[in-house]
Scaffold this motif. Structure first.
Motif, PDB file in Angstrom:
ATOM      1  N   ILE A 222       0.846  -1.181   0.000  1.00 18.63           N
ATOM      2  CA  ILE A 222       0.000   0.000   0.000  1.00 18.63           C
ATOM      3  C   ILE A 222       0.884   1.234   0.000  1.00 18.63           C
ATOM      4  CG2 ILE A 222      -1.771   1.279   1.244  1.00 18.63           C
ATOM      5  CD1 ILE A 222      -2.665  -1.387   2.453  1.00 18.63           C
ATOM      6  N   THR A 223       0.678   2.084  -0.967  1.00 19.23           N
ATOM      7  CA  THR A 223       1.480   3.301  -1.082  1.00 19.23           C
ATOM      8  C   THR A 223       0.556   4.502  -1.019  1.00 19.23           C
ATOM      9  OG1 THR A 223       2.825   2.048  -2.649  1.00 19.23           O
ATOM     10  CG2 THR A 223       3.284   4.400  -2.461  1.00 19.23           C
ATOM     11  N   GLU A 224       1.045   5.561  -0.402  1.00 11.96           N
ATOM     12  CA  GLU A 224       0.224   6.764  -0.329  1.00 11.96           C
ATOM     13  C   GLU A 224       0.578   7.738  -1.444  1.00 11.96           C
ATOM     14  OE1 GLU A 224       0.863   8.467   3.483  1.00 11.96           O
ATOM     15  OE2 GLU A 224      -0.012   6.770   4.554  1.00 11.96           O
ATOM     16  N   PHE A 225      -0.403   8.501  -1.850  1.00 12.43           N
ATOM     17  CA  PHE A 225      -0.100   9.612  -2.747  1.00 12.43           C
ATOM     18  C   PHE A 225      -1.062  10.744  -2.441  1.00 12.43           C
ATOM     19  CE2 PHE A 225      -3.731   9.467  -5.571  1.00 12.43           C
ATOM     20  CZ  PHE A 225      -4.141   8.145  -5.528  1.00 12.43           C
ATOM     21  N   PHE A 226      -0.746  11.892  -2.971  1.00 14.50           N
ATOM     22  CA  PHE A 226      -1.598  13.052  -2.748  1.00 14.50           C
ATOM     23  C   PHE A 226      -1.776  13.777  -4.068  1.00 14.50           C
ATOM     24  CE2 PHE A 226      -2.207  17.559  -2.069  1.00 14.50           C
ATOM     25  CZ  PHE A 226      -3.275  17.561  -1.187  1.00 14.50           C
ATOM     26  N   SER A 227      -2.996  14.184  -4.344  1.00 12.60           N
ATOM     27  CA  SER A 227      -3.251  14.907  -5.584  1.00 12.60           C
ATOM     28  C   SER A 227      -4.127  16.121  -5.321  1.00 12.60           C
ATOM     29  CB  SER A 227      -3.913  13.982  -6.602  1.00 12.60           C
ATOM     30  OG  SER A 227      -4.434  14.742  -7.672  1.00 12.60           O
ATOM     31  N   GLU A 228      -3.610  17.254  -5.658  1.00 11.99           N
ATOM     32  CA  GLU A 228      -4.367  18.499  -5.506  1.00 11.99           C
ATOM     33  C   GLU A 228      -5.613  18.466  -6.388  1.00 11.99           C
ATOM     34  OE1 GLU A 228      -5.639  21.425  -3.850  1.00 11.99           O
ATOM     35  OE2 GLU A 228      -3.578  21.021  -3.257  1.00 11.99           O
TER      36      GLU A 228
ATOM     37  N   SER B 155     -17.695   9.912 -13.089  1.00 15.59           N
ATOM     38  CA  SER B 155     -17.003  11.116 -13.528  1.00 15.59           C
ATOM     39  C   SER B 155     -15.907  10.774 -14.518  1.00 15.59           C
ATOM     40  CB  SER B 155     -16.390  11.841 -12.331  1.00 15.59           C
ATOM     41  OG  SER B 155     -15.480  12.823 -12.777  1.00 15.59           O
ATOM     42  N   GLU B 156     -16.042  11.355 -15.691  1.00 16.14           N
ATOM     43  CA  GLU B 156     -15.023  11.139 -16.724  1.00 16.14           C
ATOM     44  C   GLU B 156     -13.674  11.682 -16.268  1.00 16.14           C
ATOM     45  OE1 GLU B 156     -13.434   9.507 -19.522  1.00 16.14           O
ATOM     46  OE2 GLU B 156     -15.625   9.418 -19.647  1.00 16.14           O
ATOM     47  N   GLN B 157     -13.731  12.741 -15.490  1.00 15.35           N
ATOM     48  CA  GLN B 157     -12.479  13.366 -15.023  1.00 15.35           C
ATOM     49  C   GLN B 157     -11.685  12.436 -14.124  1.00 15.35           C
ATOM     50  OE1 GLN B 157     -13.184  17.623 -13.689  1.00 15.35           O
ATOM     51  NE2 GLN B 157     -15.274  16.944 -14.081  1.00 15.35           N
ATOM     52  N   ILE B 158     -12.411  11.594 -13.375  1.00 14.29           N
ATOM     53  CA  ILE B 158     -11.699  10.660 -12.510  1.00 14.29           C
ATOM     54  C   ILE B 158     -10.911   9.666 -13.339  1.00 14.29           C
ATOM     55  CG2 ILE B 158     -12.021   8.770 -10.877  1.00 14.29           C
ATOM     56  CD1 ILE B 158     -14.262  10.332  -9.628  1.00 14.29           C
ATOM     57  N   GLU B 159     -11.524   9.236 -14.422  1.00 14.15           N
ATOM     58  CA  GLU B 159     -10.833   8.304 -15.310  1.00 14.15           C
ATOM     59  C   GLU B 159      -9.520   8.926 -15.801  1.00 14.15           C
ATOM     60  OE1 GLU B 159     -12.319   5.227 -15.864  1.00 14.15           O
ATOM     61  OE2 GLU B 159     -13.725   5.996 -14.384  1.00 14.15           O
ATOM     62  N   GLN B 160      -9.610  10.196 -16.162  1.00 15.50           N
ATOM     63  CA  GLN B 160      -8.433  10.910 -16.653  1.00 15.50           C
ATOM     64  C   GLN B 160      -7.401  11.064 -15.545  1.00 15.50           C
ATOM     65  OE1 GLN B 160      -7.736  11.895 -19.837  1.00 15.50           O
ATOM     66  NE2 GLN B 160      -5.751  12.210 -18.842  1.00 15.50           N
ATOM     67  N   LEU B 161      -7.923  11.439 -14.396  1.00 15.52           N
ATOM     68  CA  LEU B 161      -7.051  11.697 -13.254  1.00 15.52           C
ATOM     69  C   LEU B 161      -6.269  10.464 -12.841  1.00 15.52           C
ATOM     70  CD1 LEU B 161      -6.208  13.771 -11.211  1.00 15.52           C
ATOM     71  CD2 LEU B 161      -8.264  13.264  -9.893  1.00 15.52           C
ATOM     72  N   GLN B 162      -6.918   9.342 -12.826  1.00  6.42           N
ATOM     73  CA  GLN B 162      -6.223   8.135 -12.388  1.00  6.42           C
ATOM     74  C   GLN B 162      -5.119   7.750 -13.362  1.00  6.42           C
ATOM     75  OE1 GLN B 162      -9.286   5.133 -12.136  1.00  6.42           O
ATOM     76  NE2 GLN B 162      -8.579   4.161 -13.992  1.00  6.42           N
TER      77      GLN B 162
ATOM     78  N   ILE C 273      -2.138  10.035 -12.530  1.00  8.25           N
ATOM     79  CA  ILE C 273      -1.474   9.618 -11.299  1.00  8.25           C
ATOM     80  C   ILE C 273      -0.694   8.329 -11.517  1.00  8.25           C
ATOM     81  CG2 ILE C 273      -1.876   8.813  -8.956  1.00  8.25           C
ATOM     82  CD1 ILE C 273      -4.309  10.741  -8.906  1.00  8.25           C
ATOM     83  N   ALA C 274      -1.305   7.422 -12.249  1.00  3.76           N
ATOM     84  CA  ALA C 274      -0.650   6.150 -12.522  1.00  3.76           C
ATOM     85  C   ALA C 274       0.669   6.388 -13.255  1.00  3.76           C
ATOM     86  CB  ALA C 274      -1.571   5.264 -13.352  1.00  3.76           C
ATOM     87  N   ASP C 275       0.641   7.227 -14.261  1.00  4.13           N
ATOM     88  CA  ASP C 275       1.855   7.521 -15.014  1.00  4.13           C
ATOM     89  C   ASP C 275       2.921   8.110 -14.115  1.00  4.13           C
ATOM     90  OD1 ASP C 275       0.628   6.586 -17.221  1.00  4.13           O
ATOM     91  OD2 ASP C 275       0.193   8.543 -18.108  1.00  4.13           O
ATOM     92  N   ALA C 276       2.511   9.066 -13.294  1.00  6.34           N
ATOM     93  CA  ALA C 276       3.471   9.770 -12.446  1.00  6.34           C
ATOM     94  C   ALA C 276       4.157   8.826 -11.457  1.00  6.34           C
ATOM     95  CB  ALA C 276       2.772  10.900 -11.699  1.00  6.34           C
ATOM     96  N   HIS C 277       3.466   7.763 -11.057  1.00  6.68           N
ATOM     97  CA  HIS C 277       4.021   6.874 -10.042  1.00  6.68           C
ATOM     98  C   HIS C 277       4.473   5.528 -10.610  1.00  6.68           C
ATOM     99  CE1 HIS C 277       2.783   9.205  -6.376  1.00  6.68           C
ATOM    100  NE2 HIS C 277       2.043   9.789  -7.306  1.00  6.68           N
ATOM    101  N   ASP C 278       4.438   5.411 -11.906  1.00  9.39           N
ATOM    102  CA  ASP C 278       4.827   4.164 -12.553  1.00  9.39           C
ATOM    103  C   ASP C 278       3.986   2.979 -12.058  1.00  9.39           C
ATOM    104  OD1 ASP C 278       6.214   2.578 -14.317  1.00  9.39           O
ATOM    105  OD2 ASP C 278       7.821   2.122 -12.907  1.00  9.39           O
ATOM    106  N   PHE C 279       2.709   3.208 -11.945  1.00  9.29           N
ATOM    107  CA  PHE C 279       1.783   2.157 -11.544  1.00  9.29           C
ATOM    108  C   PHE C 279       0.920   1.741 -12.726  1.00  9.29           C
ATOM    109  CE2 PHE C 279       1.649   4.061  -7.042  1.00  9.29           C
ATOM    110  CZ  PHE C 279       2.667   3.220  -6.628  1.00  9.29           C
ATOM    111  N   GLN C 280       0.479   0.524 -12.699  1.00 12.20           N
ATOM    112  CA  GLN C 280      -0.488   0.082 -13.694  1.00 12.20           C
ATOM    113  C   GLN C 280      -1.834  -0.077 -12.996  1.00 12.20           C
ATOM    114  OE1 GLN C 280       0.504  -3.489 -15.893  1.00 12.20           O
ATOM    115  NE2 GLN C 280      -1.675  -4.063 -15.985  1.00 12.20           N
ATOM    116  N   VAL C 281      -2.744   0.834 -13.274  1.00  9.56           N
ATOM    117  CA  VAL C 281      -4.032   0.821 -12.585  1.00  9.56           C
ATOM    118  C   VAL C 281      -5.011  -0.086 -13.319  1.00  9.56           C
ATOM    119  CG1 VAL C 281      -6.031   2.181 -11.926  1.00  9.56           C
ATOM    120  CG2 VAL C 281      -3.751   3.119 -11.636  1.00  9.56           C
ATOM    121  N   ASN C 282      -5.555  -1.035 -12.587  1.00 15.29           N
ATOM    122  CA  ASN C 282      -6.551  -1.923 -13.192  1.00 15.29           C
ATOM    123  C   ASN C 282      -7.980  -1.490 -12.880  1.00 15.29           C
ATOM    124  OD1 ASN C 282      -4.522  -3.494 -14.290  1.00 15.29           O
ATOM    125  ND2 ASN C 282      -4.366  -4.765 -12.458  1.00 15.29           N
ATOM    126  N   TYR C 283      -8.182  -0.995 -11.687  1.00 11.86           N
ATOM    127  CA  TYR C 283      -9.467  -0.384 -11.378  1.00 11.86           C
ATOM    128  C   TYR C 283      -9.289   0.540 -10.188  1.00 11.86           C
ATOM    129  CZ  TYR C 283      -9.860  -4.013  -7.795  1.00 11.86           C
ATOM    130  OH  TYR C 283      -9.629  -4.840  -6.725  1.00 11.86           O
TER     131      TYR C 283
END
Lengths: 146, 146
Positions: free
Chosen positions: A105-111, B110-117, B120-130
């Motif tokens: 589990i990793t934490e992150f923060f997004s404005e 929210s479509e914006q959440i889809e974009q946001l995730q 964030i995934a890119d920034a943290h080198d994560f692969q988000v599945n859901y």
DNA sequence: TTTTCTGCAAAACCTTTGCATGTGG
DNA sequence: CCACATGCAAAGGTTTTGCAGAAAA
């Protein structure tokens, strides 16, 4: 006004007429030192390194006390175990990435999330007090090993 | 290729060599008809209207089966009871608003959440599945009565 | 007939609580 | 001293599991 959680706990305990005990101090110290998402059982393991006799019940009771005075929060990430984490000003709004491969589990923060929740709240006529966002998937390590 | 969850379940059950039973069919039918976040006990209540003899264990077993074949998800919103909800294409990515006053759970998308995730995934080198996003606070009704 | 499924009850799981004892203020 | 805290064990709640009988293939 102190920011030290142990000090805050101490003040709270005194102001409500509770008592300071070795067990409470140790559990709190260990809990805040581990800046992680611990199960009660894991808190007990850490605590037992210093005091073999502390019981799981006391760990639960102390964690509940920490929640009551706003120093900790609990959450179930879906595996049936409650996880506890410190609540401090700087990370009160953080969110989580949960690796479904290794469980990390990793934490992150997004404005942007803060902004987004306000937009959504307005659109639905809701009053948002706090939020929780969790991204499930593979962390960078587990992504490599696929 | 069918979109009917009951059909999908039927296909899955047959393909894996399991058996079609009245109980499973009824539980699944009731579960998908109630497009809500039900506790196992609540599913049982609904099911009992048609069949008094169905047991809670069978409800749990069927709900687990639905999860295995990707038709349902479970989640603990923090009160210690797992809630179950259908997973279908159109609402696979929905999120939740939880009223902490009356306990009502509302879905939103929210479509914006889809974009946001993705950001964030890119920034943290994560692969988000859901993901899961929950906003806690007061619904419009409870907001009025404050 | 053979495998799976069901209902029941018991078990398992985490968490809370009752009680007698211990300890802080 | 008195009130609160602790450890233990037992109870509490939800979910799972073992088993014998029932039902599907």
């Amino acid at each position: 006004m102190s920011n030290d959680p142990l000090q805050i706990l101490q003040n709270y305990v005194q102001s409500v007429g509770l008592k300071t005990t070795k067990q409470r101090e140790l559990i709190a110290k260990v809990f805040f030192a581990q800046n992680a998402h611990l199960k009660a059982e894991e808190v007990l393991e850490h605590v037992r390194k210093s005091d073999q006799k502390i019981s799981l019940a006391t760990v639960y009771r102390t964690l509940k006390l920490l929640q009551v005075c706003g120093l900790a929060k609990s959450h179930d990430f879906g595996d049936g175990h409650a996880r506890f984490e410190p609540t401090t000003d700087q990370d009160a709004h953080h969110d989580h990435f949960i690796c479904t491969a290794c469980g990390k589990i990793t934490e992150f923060f997004s404005e942007q999330i803060e902004q987004l929740q306000n937009d959504i709240a307005d659109a639905h006529d809701f009053q948002v007090n706090y939020h929780r966002m969790e991204l499930y998937g593979f962390c960078s390590d587990c992504k490599k090993n696929k």
